[in-house]
Every structure is written in structure tokens, then in C-alpha cells.
Design an enzyme around this catalytic site. Sequence first.
Site, PDB file in Angstrom:
ATOM      1  N   TYR A 178    -113.342  68.349 -55.403  1.00 44.26           N
ATOM      2  CA  TYR A 178    -112.232  67.982 -54.511  1.00 44.26           C
ATOM      3  C   TYR A 178    -112.481  68.536 -53.110  1.00 44.26           C
ATOM      4  CZ  TYR A 178    -107.454  67.661 -52.672  1.00 44.26           C
ATOM      5  OH  TYR A 178    -106.345  67.375 -51.899  1.00 44.26           O
TER       6      TYR A 178
ATOM      7  N   ASN B 261    -105.088  57.198 -47.656  1.00 50.37           N
ATOM      8  CA  ASN B 261    -104.504  58.444 -48.154  1.00 50.37           C
ATOM      9  C   ASN B 261    -104.659  58.639 -49.656  1.00 50.37           C
ATOM     10  OD1 ASN B 261    -102.273  60.612 -48.256  1.00 50.37           O
ATOM     11  ND2 ASN B 261    -101.352  58.922 -49.426  1.00 50.37           N
TER      12      ASN B 261
ATOM     13  N   ASP C 126    -107.417  49.261 -56.590  1.00 47.03           N
ATOM     14  CA  ASP C 126    -108.104  50.523 -56.869  1.00 47.03           C
ATOM     15  C   ASP C 126    -109.081  50.799 -55.727  1.00 47.03           C
ATOM     16  OD1 ASP C 126    -109.754  52.554 -57.758  1.00 47.03           O
ATOM     17  OD2 ASP C 126    -110.082  51.685 -59.742  1.00 47.03           O
ATOM     18  N   VAL C 127    -108.844  51.883 -54.971  1.00 45.66           N
ATOM     19  CA  VAL C 127    -109.693  52.139 -53.802  1.00 45.66           C
ATOM     20  C   VAL C 127    -111.146  52.442 -54.177  1.00 45.66           C
ATOM     21  CG1 VAL C 127    -107.790  52.946 -52.320  1.00 45.66           C
ATOM     22  CG2 VAL C 127    -109.099  54.617 -53.682  1.00 45.66           C
TER      23      VAL C 127
ATOM     24  N   LYS D  12    -113.002  66.358 -49.666  1.00 45.98           N
ATOM     25  CA  LYS D  12    -112.075  66.412 -48.524  1.00 45.98           C
ATOM     26  C   LYS D  12    -112.785  66.842 -47.242  1.00 45.98           C
ATOM     27  CE  LYS D  12    -108.373  64.864 -50.468  1.00 45.98           C
ATOM     28  NZ  LYS D  12    -107.823  63.570 -50.047  1.00 45.98           N
TER      29      LYS D  12
ATOM     30  N   ASP E 117    -101.225  50.912 -53.682  1.00 47.79           N
ATOM     31  CA  ASP E 117    -101.552  51.955 -54.662  1.00 47.79           C
ATOM     32  C   ASP E 117    -102.153  51.237 -55.872  1.00 47.79           C
ATOM     33  OD1 ASP E 117    -100.250  55.093 -54.898  1.00 47.79           O
ATOM     34  OD2 ASP E 117    -101.089  54.233 -56.741  1.00 47.79           O
TER      35      ASP E 117
ATOM     36  N   THR F  68     -94.846  68.209 -53.116  1.00 51.94           N
ATOM     37  CA  THR F  68     -94.943  66.976 -53.898  1.00 51.94           C
ATOM     38  C   THR F  68     -94.779  67.330 -55.369  1.00 51.94           C
ATOM     39  OG1 THR F  68     -97.327  67.282 -53.956  1.00 51.94           O
ATOM     40  CG2 THR F  68     -96.497  65.796 -52.275  1.00 51.94           C
TER      41      THR F  68
END
Length: 257
Positions: free
Chosen positions: A161, A94, A67-68, A165, A42, A196
Site C-alpha cells: 500500500y 480516488n 473496475d479500475v 501511494k 465505483d 471513514t
Amino acid sequence: MSAVDKLRLDDRVAVVTGAAGGIGSAACRHLASLGASVVAADRDESVRAVAEEIAAAGGRADWIAFDVSDSASVDAARDEVLSRHGRVDALFANAGMSYERPGAEHSDEDWRRVMRINLDGVYFTIRAFAAGMLERGRGAVVATSSIAGVKVVRPELHVGYDVSKAGVAHMCRVLGVEWARRGVRVNAVGPGYTDTVMLTEVGIKQPEVMARWMDDQPIGRLVSPAEIANAVGFLLSDAASGITAQLLMVDGGYSAA
Ligand SMILES: NC(=O)c1ccc[n+]([C@@H]2O[C@H](COP(=O)([O-])OP(=O)(O)OC[C@H]3O[C@@H](n4cnc5c(N)ncnc54)[C@H](O)[C@@H]3O)[C@@H](O)[C@H]2O)c1
């Protein structure tokens, strides 16, 4: 090998991004319970606690912060994971972010930010960690899409978003087909409204929105992070050896209703 054994991930090295969050941390616990050696990743260093919790419970877990959305950071993390663990057999890409903004009001930066993390980030992560799998001719990848990638969710407003996705699901189809004869399977998982922290806050601050979601979700409750993790474990295991280039919805029927 028994049917149940095919679900196991003994001795596989599994990298999970977004592992400090609700779905990612549940996936780390689940993959470790299936025997995997998990690398919880993460950008938030609190991910360390996820690895420590798994190790304290007798599982095998390591952690790394990167950091992706920064490909140099992703490639350096991949090199570090390879130097510590030798190889990567399974990847759950993810990490992601969401936000709320009307469609006509996104600034350039609003748009770029969600694409950088949710779309570029998933691609950079898969590109980096699948390279060794392709060389060895063996591996499995799962990335996180969403109900928002297949259906217009309401009343939330976040066109960037939703598009990101949808892009993740299609990225997995394209790469899954491209790599199908190279021994690397690529699938996406599509969570519905999942229990969550992010959604709990909505329930507290906007109970009318939560009531609408419950009405829209055929099972009448939020999906749990553990239920998403079950699907991820399955897709990463040999029990799913015939499945690639697919999007598996774990949404309590939402996308079908
Ligand atoms: N919660 C839901 O209802 C739901 C529904 C559909 C899809 N999803 C998707 O599931 C995934 C996990 O979501 P969650 O609900 O566990 O949310 P979360 O916010 O609890 O977890 C997301 C994690 O990603 C990490 N992250 C964000 N940007 C990053 C970056 N640039 N580099 C590395 N790590 C980064 C965050 O630090 C966080 O720990 C996301 O991709 C999200 O879009 C969630």
C-alpha cells in the site's frame, strides 16, 4: 470573475472513482455543490445511491460501475461517459484498497492485487479520462495518494500500500510536468487518517491503535472526508490554475511532524 467564482465548477463534467466510499462520496457531494455535473464511479453498484442522493438534493449526478484495475473496463466506461455527457473536464482518481500484512509475508497475489488497484488502476483511469482533456487542451486531474506514500505510518503493516501511494504521488508529478503545456493539470491529494468506516472500525476494535494515531496527528483528531473534498475541489478548479505536479497533504500536519 470574482475570486470565489474561480472555485466554482459550473457545467464541468467531473468523474470521481471510489465514489461509493467515504472520501469519494464526499468529493461527489462537494463537486456537485460547486456546480459540477458529477459522474460517481465505483466497482460497487451501491454508488448509484450517491448519485441519487445528489440528484434528490438538486445537484446533477450520474453513476457508472467499473473496475479500475481492468483497463478494458475503464476504457469502456470512458466511452460510455463520453456518450452520455460529451466530455470530461475533471477527474478525481480516488479508488483504492488497503490491507494489513507484515512485509515479509506478502504472497505474489497480495502484492499484485494492491498494485493492480492502487497503481495500475489510477494510471488506467487517468490515461482513459485525460485523453479527451489533452485533445481539447483543457482539464484537471487529482489522484489520491496518502500519508503512507510520504512517511512510514505505524503501527500498520502494508508495504505494498505504502509503495503504491508513493507511486501515485510520483505519477502525478511526472504527468503534471509532461502535460503542463498541454492545458491539463495533474495533482495528488494526500489524506491523513480520515474519518471513514474503515478507521471507525479500527477505533472500535483496536482503541490503542486509534489513540496512537490521534497522538501522531498534530490536530489531534481524524481529518474529515469533507476536508479532503475541499482540497480536491480547489485543485480541480481554476483557483488552482498555477498548481500542477504537486502533492497536497490534507493530514492535520501529520507528514510534517
Ligand atoms: N481513509 C483514510 O484514512 C485514507 C487515508 C489515506 C488515503 N486514503 C485513500 O483514499 C481513497 C478512498 O478511501 P476511503 O477511505 O474513502 O475508502 P473506502 O474503502 O470507503 O472507498 C474506496 C472505494 O474504492 C472502491 N474500489 C476499490 N477497488 C476498486 C476497483 N478495483 N475499481 C473501482 N472501485 C474500487 C471501493 O468499492 C470503495 O467504494 C483510497 O485510495 C485510500 O487508499 C484513505
